[in-house]
Design a protein around this motif. Sequence first.
Motif, short mmCIF file in Angstrom:
data_model
loop_
_atom_site.label_atom_id
_atom_site.label_comp_id
_atom_site.label_asym_id
_atom_site.label_seq_id
_atom_site.Cartn_x
_atom_site.Cartn_y
_atom_site.Cartn_z
N PHE A 1 0.83 -1.20 0.00
CA PHE A 1 0.00 0.00 0.00
C PHE A 1 0.87 1.26 0.00
O PHE A 1 0.61 2.21 -0.74
N THR A 2 1.93 1.25 0.81
CA THR A 2 2.84 2.39 0.86
C THR A 2 3.52 2.60 -0.49
O THR A 2 3.66 3.75 -0.94
N CYS A 3 3.92 1.52 -1.16
CA CYS A 3 4.57 1.64 -2.47
C CYS A 3 3.61 2.21 -3.51
O CYS A 3 4.00 3.06 -4.32
N VAL A 4 2.37 1.78 -3.47
CA VAL A 4 1.38 2.31 -4.43
C VAL A 4 1.13 3.79 -4.18
O VAL A 4 1.10 4.59 -5.12
N VAL A 5 0.97 4.18 -2.91
CA VAL A 5 0.74 5.59 -2.59
C VAL A 5 1.95 6.43 -3.00
O VAL A 5 1.80 7.51 -3.59
N MET A 6 3.14 5.96 -2.73
CA MET A 6 4.35 6.70 -3.11
C MET A 6 4.49 6.80 -4.63
O MET A 6 4.85 7.86 -5.15
N LEU B 1 2.04 6.74 -6.85
CA LEU B 1 1.03 7.67 -7.35
C LEU B 1 1.40 9.11 -7.02
O LEU B 1 1.20 10.01 -7.86
N SER B 2 1.91 9.36 -5.84
CA SER B 2 2.29 10.73 -5.51
C SER B 2 3.51 11.18 -6.31
O SER B 2 3.64 12.35 -6.65
N TRP B 3 4.40 10.27 -6.63
CA TRP B 3 5.57 10.59 -7.42
C TRP B 3 5.17 10.94 -8.87
O TRP B 3 5.67 11.88 -9.47
N TRP C 1 2.10 11.99 -9.91
CA TRP C 1 1.22 13.13 -10.01
C TRP C 1 1.71 14.39 -9.32
O TRP C 1 1.05 15.41 -9.33
N TRP C 2 2.86 14.36 -8.70
CA TRP C 2 3.31 15.56 -8.01
C TRP C 2 4.07 16.43 -8.93
O TRP C 2 4.93 16.44 -9.57
#
Length: 107
Positions: A95-100, A102-104, A106-107
């Motif tokens: 979950f942490t890898c997916v969130v990171m 996605l934020s990487w 789209w940021w």
Amino acid sequence: MTVDHQQTDHDVIKHGHRHEGPYKHVVAFIFSIVLTLIAFAAVAAGGVNTTFTVIILLVMAVLQVLVQLGYWMHMKDKGHFIPILFLVGGFFVAFTCVVMALSWVWW
């Protein structure tokens, strides 16, 4: 002097593992089939809202995973704390890898 040791139901429950029989496995199998049929019907219905279909599929997938882990992989039984701990840790890392990711992106 002989001592007879008769095994009672209380002793089996207290000291040993009582065999469950196939009943719970049959119920889990039927529940898995029903979950699969619900997911298939949600997709095959065609006229259903796409968001609703995706939500139904995700809910059915989570329930299917819980049934598979609980009954077929026996995670509901005693003595499986370490495998459950590693599964939870793996889900947390994924979950942490997916969130990171996605934020990487789209940021």
